[in-house]
Design an enzyme around this catalytic site. Structure first.
Site, PDB file in Angstrom:
ATOM      1  N   CYS B 411      16.620  30.692  87.021  1.00 12.60           N
ATOM      2  CA  CYS B 411      15.804  29.511  87.271  1.00 12.60           C
ATOM      3  C   CYS B 411      14.771  29.730  88.368  1.00 12.60           C
ATOM      4  O   CYS B 411      13.640  29.245  88.283  1.00 12.60           O
ATOM      5  CB  CYS B 411      16.679  28.318  87.592  1.00 12.60           C
ATOM      6  SG  CYS B 411      17.708  28.568  89.037  1.00 12.60           S
ATOM      7  N   HIS B 455      20.196  25.142  91.472  1.00 17.37           N
ATOM      8  CA  HIS B 455      19.095  25.218  90.521  1.00 17.37           C
ATOM      9  C   HIS B 455      17.777  25.119  91.274  1.00 17.37           C
ATOM     10  O   HIS B 455      17.713  24.614  92.391  1.00 17.37           O
ATOM     11  CB  HIS B 455      19.231  24.056  89.515  1.00 17.37           C
ATOM     12  CG  HIS B 455      18.377  24.212  88.308  1.00 17.37           C
ATOM     13  ND1 HIS B 455      18.386  25.332  87.518  1.00 17.37           N
ATOM     14  CD2 HIS B 455      17.475  23.361  87.734  1.00 17.37           C
ATOM     15  CE1 HIS B 455      17.534  25.175  86.520  1.00 17.37           C
ATOM     16  NE2 HIS B 455      16.962  23.977  86.638  1.00 17.37           N
ATOM     17  N   ASP B 471      10.725  21.251  84.441  1.00 15.07           N
ATOM     18  CA  ASP B 471      11.715  22.328  84.600  1.00 15.07           C
ATOM     19  C   ASP B 471      11.472  23.389  83.540  1.00 15.07           C
ATOM     20  O   ASP B 471      11.867  23.234  82.390  1.00 15.07           O
ATOM     21  CB  ASP B 471      13.138  21.765  84.468  1.00 15.07           C
ATOM     22  CG  ASP B 471      14.177  22.817  84.804  1.00 15.07           C
ATOM     23  OD1 ASP B 471      13.793  23.983  85.063  1.00 15.07           O
ATOM     24  OD2 ASP B 471      15.372  22.474  84.821  1.00 15.07           O
TER      25      ASP B 471
END
Lengths: 303, 667, 291
Positions: B411, B455, B471
């Site tokens: 991520c 994250h 995202d």
């Protein structure tokens, strides 16, 4: 009743006829780790009883005939000088056996008597500063002729306390007497006996006696009995604490023989007479000690 | 006149007692063995074994000089290793060493007691490292055993081990009410007495305040709990469960970090829709940041809002911290100040021309900002990007490397490259880190967010909508957002490509086999128990004490009030416990009364018990006299014997006996 | 009966050490503000407090009686029997019996039972030896509190006979009286036993076999030719002081009894006629003890 003990008693009962209660008490005394005094006339089978007991229980047996010239060393053993090693070596006497029959103990001098009694009490023998342990189990059966026989040294009261029980065999009944007269030779029968127990298993049984439960109610009862002997007007003094402990132990052993895991007042009543009768002295005017004890146990209430 | 009585030797400690000491000491030292260096563990083990050999072979204890020498050398070694003998880590290490050394001079009962007391202190030391339910249960058992050993030392003979275990258990249980009273009302001070040593909170893990490739994927394998959340009402769906903590606006091309403070705090926004209410129980992480769902609209006491809509505690969170919040999943943040705009467009001077060209190509297609965002996301989707937990190491310019060559990342790679792309295109954007997702615990009805849920995502500022969350990871690995990191780990472990399966196939792939399911549920139950333990025991602090006092009716509780409650409670406790413990356990036996009643009933059949007659004799006689009643008599008397002479005198038996006698009738 | 009002209690040295440890634990708990550490510290403190009640309970309801004591000779240890009765339904554990701070007996007494213990007391003087005042104590269960009873006066005596020593051998009386009463007499030929050799014993009575084995000199004692009758008389010992006379007479009584002789005892104002046996010996010794 415990099956092994039952079997043993049956076997002995074939040889000593006529008094099963005495046999059971003798075994009970052994289980309670006490020593037994048999007081009776000669020839009623005291020796045979001791011999049979030792044989059936699979124990080593020695007999010491007490005479007036018996020395302590004749009982416990002597140190002998060994030329090769240039040292004294202890030669164990006849007391080094699991079942010892001290026959006619009141014929020996007090010195010899006390040598035996000390060994009984301590379960060990000291010679020249060396201590030798006696075998386990260790059970002394002493026989004594009733006191009115001539030429005897009666055991002093304090020494009598070392015996857990005293029993009398008595003359056999008519039927039993007939059996004796017509039956086989006792000696052959003795040698035919098969051991049903062994030393180690007997020790285990003796340990199981400790596991028999005694409830507070029962202990109350035992204490009541002991106190009653101390209060009783017909006796000179009552049962000592040691005697009280002996009474409880014997009752436990009896309960084990009855196949129970706890002691009932009945057990105490059964063993009271043999445990107490040589320890209590009746006043002159009283009847026999046995009768006194019976009346005493009936004066204590059971709840 | 002095009788000159012979005195007894002081009591000697036998083998079995000494074994008990060794056992307890081994349990205590074993509890610390993970935290102290291996060589120290081995030395202490050798000392224990030495003592064992000394007792069992009747060797002599080492002499005074030997002992002194060993102690001195080992103390110096320990001092050298830790640099100090104080503080939590070094202190406990040193005490474990002392525990071992004490066995070298274990002669008297006093040495034995000192060993047990040292064990008590070491157990407390264990709590400074770990307060979990598991450790607490272990310590209680060890404390119980230690007390048993102490009792055995004081009373070495006559009683069974069972009796001693029972007694020490009784001691601990009867002490519990007083312990609770003290726990609740003993004045608590917030803060420390002498300042905590620097190592007090070491070893806590979590997010860091900057992000570089690899800083978050480090956490991906840790199942340690970050925080737990209880929602009031309907919880938001997974794709809205973004827990923000840190906003990263500055970059040097590799590392992203927080902007310097300053400028007006832009914490106002226009909420839309309905808010979500929830309570977070945060595990200590020794940092100031607090986690909140996008975007927090309230500010609990003792916290403050800081730029980037992030919540901060006043001090580092070193204890579990519980706070209630309200967040709006839908919002409009409004205008962006010039300063903010500049900050969120900043790129390093040597920014990759290759990336600039890529973005320029998109711009050339005359796309608006939203079109650019879509192009960037399409780029991730179509150009063979994959999501991996073990990304390759990037050299040179990490953004360029990632976008054009490796195309494998976690991520943080997606978030940082996306923000770089956006900034290159002139769209204000920034990286946000925190946690995403969370697993529901059915046993406790709350969500667990673990470190693995850490994250990073992006936020872009659009004129019409203000800050908007984007995202990029969701494009490559939608399973990460929808099913959580655990699902991703399992799918990757099986070699499944992410983003390829449809929903039913995914569910099928994610279904656990039964043992795994059971294991997972047990884990969840355990966590729920731990959570309750934390909530009710560990988190009791000054505030909770204050609330408790207010609940008891003290408006403004002072220390004096606490003292009043403590003393009052103590007196009540002493009264109750004294009566219970010292009550006389004797009196006339009710069982005898019942038995006497039975005997009275039998008198009517002309069987009279003689006062000295024992129960068995009486039973035999009665049965012979009244064979018809034999069964009843036998069973009643057997019950009586069991109760009175076998000692099985529990209440149910006595009641049964009573009923039986009561129902016994002679017709 | 040891009632509640008669028991005292103080923390022991171990208790002091524990209180220091607990205080250190409290400081650590406060400093690290660790709830579980607080709870653990409080649990142990509360346990220490509660153990005080257990210590008290362990002595409460214990009954102490003195049992009879067998008479002893001066210079020996008199063994008093004390009987501890536990009337409660709980065992009494790790009991200690003290006299003047010295521990003389340690024992446990099971629930609802009695336990007798021997308290050895040196008997230094003849007469009645009172059982010393006893104190009971116990630091059960944790050894951090020590509870004790007040000094318990028990109503029990032990009779202490005079020390059976004296320079004059028994043969002294025997010989004198034999010459006085019946002239020369054979010593009889019934073997009575062995005793340590005393100078003056006829050589033919020495147990030579034992000498050959390297043992000490032993003398064979003979008797039994008819009944020997001995008068143990205060006046035989004209020039001795009172205690020495009593010791001498005591030795003779013991010797006469061991030889199973018939003897009488004469003290000023006391005449015990000729008799033998345990009861007679006891009666004679009583008189000597209390004279």
């Amino acid at each position: 009743m415990h099956s092994v003990l039952d079997k043993a008693l049956n076997q002995i009962g074939q040889i000593i006829v006529g008094n099963p209660q005495a046999l059971r008490l003798a075994l009970c005394c052994l289980l309670a780790k006490g020593h037994l005094l048999i007081e009776d006339l000669p020839g009623v089978g005291k020796t045979t009883l001791a011999h049979a007991l030792a044989r059936v229980l699979g124990l080593e047996f020695n007999r010491i005939q007490f005479t007036s010239d018996l020395l302590p060393a004749d009982i416990i053993g002597v140190s002998i000088f060994e030329q090769q090693s240039n040292r004294f070596r202890f030669q164990p006497g006849p007391i080094f056996a699991s079942v010892v029959l001290a026959d006619e103990i009141n014929r020996a001098t007090p010195k010899a008597q006390s040598a035996l009694l000390e060994a009984m009490e301590e379960r060990q023998v000291t010679n020249d500063g060396e201590t030798h342990r006696l075998p386990q189990p260790f059970f002394v059966i002493a026989t004594q002729n009733p006191r009115h026989q001539i030429g005897t040294f009666p055991l002093p009261e304090s020494q009598l306390d070392r015996f857990l029980m005293r029993i009398e065999l008595g003359y056999p009944g008519r039927k039993a007497e007939r059996g004796l007269l017509t039956g086989g030779d006792r000696r052959t029968m003795l040698s035919d006996l098969q051991p049903t127990l062994s030393g180690p298993s007997l020790l285990k049984l003796q340990q199981r006696v400790d596991d028999i439960r005694t409830s507070t109610a029962l202990l109350d009862y035992v204490q009541d009995i002991i106190e009653a002997t101390r209060r009783h007007p017909d006796f000179n003094g009552g049962l000592s604490p040691r005697a009280g402990l002996g009474l409880l132990r014997s009752a436990r052993a009896w309960a084990l023989m009855e196949g129970r895991d706890m002691v009932l007042p009945e057990d105490v009543q059964t063993v009271l007479e043999p445990v107490a009768n040589h320890r209590l002295q009746a006043n002159e005017q009283a009847a026999t000690v046995a009768d006194q004890i019976r009346s005493l146990s009936q004066s204590v209430a059971v709840a | 006149m002095d009788f000159g009585l012979p005195t007894l030797d002081p009591p000697r400690l036998d083998h079995r007692t000494r074994n008990g000491f060794l056992f307890v000491a081994a349990l205590v030292a074993g509890g610390h063995s993970m935290r102290i260096p291996l060589w120290l563990v081995l030395i202490v083990a050798v000392l224990f074994v030495w003592h064992y050999l000394i007792t069992h072979h009747a060797w002599k204890l080492p002499g005074k000089m030997t002992r002194l020498g060993i102690t001195l050398v080992l103390t110096l070694v320990t001092l050298k290793y830790y640099g100090t003998l104080f503080g939590r880590d070094a202190g406990m290490g040193f005490l474990v060493l002392l525990l071992g050394l004490k066995f070298l001079e274990f002669r008297t009962t006093r040495d034995g007691a000192v060993i047990i007391f040292l064990c008590y202190f070491l157990m407390l030391g264990g709590f400074l490292f770990d307060q979990s339910l598991w450790v607490s249960v272990y310590m209680v058992i060890v404390a119980w055993l230690a007390t048993t050993v102490l009792i055995q030392m004081v009373a070495p003979s006559g009683q069974s081990n069972r009796y001693r275990l029972k007694l020490s258990g009784q001691l601990l249980i009867s002490a519990l009410p007083l312990a609770l009273l003290l726990f609740l009302f003993f004045p608590r001070i917030q803060g420390n007495l002498w300042g905590l040593p620097s190592d007090a909170y070491s070893g806590l893990m979590g997010l860091s305040d900057s992000m570089s490739p690899g800083s978050i994927s480090n956490l991906s394998s840790s199942d340690e709990v970050a925080f737990r959340v209880e929602f009031e009402g309907q919880p938001p769906p997974p794709k809205q469960r973004y827990w923000r903590a840190i906003v990263l606006s500055k970059t040097d091309g590799k590392t992203w970090s927080q902007a310097d403070r300053g400028g007006p705090v832009e914490h106002r926004f226009r909420p839309m829709g309905t808010p979500v209410f929830y309570t977070i129980t945060l595990e200590p992480h020794n940092k100031r940041w607090l986690f909140a769902l996008d975007l927090p609209a309230s500010q609990p006491e003792g916290t403050q809002l800081e730029p980037g809509y992030v919540l901060r505690a006043k001090d580092n969170v070193v204890q579990r911290y519980r706070y209630s919040l309200q967040s709006y999943p839908w919002y409009h943040t409004g205008k962006l100040s010039r300063k903010q705009r500049e900050l969120n467009l900043e790129l390093p001077k040597d920014f990759s021309p290759r990336v600039k060209n890529l973005v320029a190509a998109w711009r050339a297609n005359n796309l608006n900002d939203q079109g650019i965002i879509r192009s960037a996301l399409d780029y991730y989707r179509d150009k063979g990007f994959t999501y991996t937990l073990s990304p390759p190491l990037l050299r040179g310019d990490p953004v360029e490397q990632f976008l054009f060559e490796s195309r494998r990342g976690y991520c943080e790679h997606y978030a940082s490259s996306f923000v770089s792309l956006m900034r290159a295109a002139g769209i204000p954007s920034r990286v946000v880190t925190g946690y995403q997702g969370g697993e529901h615990n059915d046993a406790g009805n709350y969500y667990i967010v673990t470190q693995a849920d850490a994250h990073a995502w992006a936020e872009v500022w659009l004129r019409q909508r203000g800050w908007v969350r984007v995202d990029p990871t969701a494009v490559v690995a939608p399973e990460r957002i929808e099913y959580g990191i655990d699902a991703v780990r399992r799918l990757l472990g099986r070699g499944t490509l992410l983003g390829q399966l449809d929903a039913p196939a995914l569910l099928r792939a994610l279904k656990l086999n039964i043992p795994a399911q059971v294991w997972r549920n047990m884990g969840l139950y355990w966590d729920a128990m731990n959570n309750a333990w934390h909530h009710w025991v560990l988190d009791f602090n000054q505030q909770r004490q204050l609330k408790l006092m207010q609940w008891l009716g003290f408006r403004n509780p002072t220390w004096a009030d606490l003292a009043v409650v403590l003393i009052g409670g103590f007196m009540l406790f002493a009264l109750v416990v004294t009566t219970i413990i010292l009550r006389r356990r004797q009196g006339t036996d009710p069982v005898v009364k019942i038995y006497n009643r039975f005997c009275k009933k039998l008198v009517r059949t002309n069987i009279r018990r003689l006062p000295w007659e024992g129960p068995q004799d009486f039973c035999n006689r009665a049965i012979i006299a009244q064979p018809g009643l034999g069964k009843d008599i036998q069973s009643i008397i057997n019950q009586y014997i069991d109760i009175r002479y076998r000692g099985e005198n529990d209440k149910t038996r006595i009641n049964r006996f009573k009923k039986r006698v009561y129902n016994f009738r002679i017709d | 009966m040891l009632g509640r009002h008669k028991l005292y209690m103080l923390p022991t040295r171990l208790g002091m050490i524990l209180s220091v440890v607990l205080f250190a634990m409290l400081l650590a708990s406060v400093n690290y503000n660790n709830s579980l550490a607080f709870l653990f510290t409080f649990l142990l403190s509360a346990m220490a407090f509660v153990s005080m009640l257990y210590t008290h309970r362990n002595l409460a309801g214990l009954e102490l009686q003195a049992g009879p004591c067998e008479p002893v000779f001066a210079g020996e240890l008199a063994h008093f029997t004390v009987v501890l009765t536990n009337n409660s339904a709980l065992p009494k554990v790790a009991l200690r019996l003290h006299h003047r701070g010295k521990e003389v007996v340690r024992c446990d007494v099971q629930a609802g039972t009695s336990q007798s213990a021997m308290v050895p007391v040196p008997a230094s003087q003849r007469g009645r030896l009172k059982i010393p005042e006893m104190v009971f104590s116990s630091d059960f269960p944790l050894g951090i509190f020590f509870s004790w009873s007040k000094k318990l006066k028990l109503d029990q005596h032990c009779l202490v006979y005079p020390r059976p020593i004296g320079e004059l051998p028994f043969s002294f009386v025997l010989n004198r009286q034999r010459y006085q009463d019946r002239g020369t007499r054979t010593e009889g030929d019934d073997f009575l036993g062995l005793r340590a050799y005393r100078p003056g014993d006829p050589p033919r009575h020495i147990h030579w076999k034992a000498v050959a084995r390297g043992q000490v000199l032993l003398t064979k004692e003979f008797g039994g030719a008819g009944q020997d009758t001995v008068n143990l008389d205060w006046d035989l010992l004209g020039d001795m002081d009172k205690e020495a006379r009593l010791s001498q007479l005591c030795r003779w009584v013991v010797d006469a009894h061991n030889a199973d002789l018939h003897y009488s005892l004469h003290l000023p104002g006391i005449n015990l006629p000729v008799d033998h046996g345990d009861t007679h010996q006891r009666r004679c010794l009583n008189r000597l003890a209390l004279y």
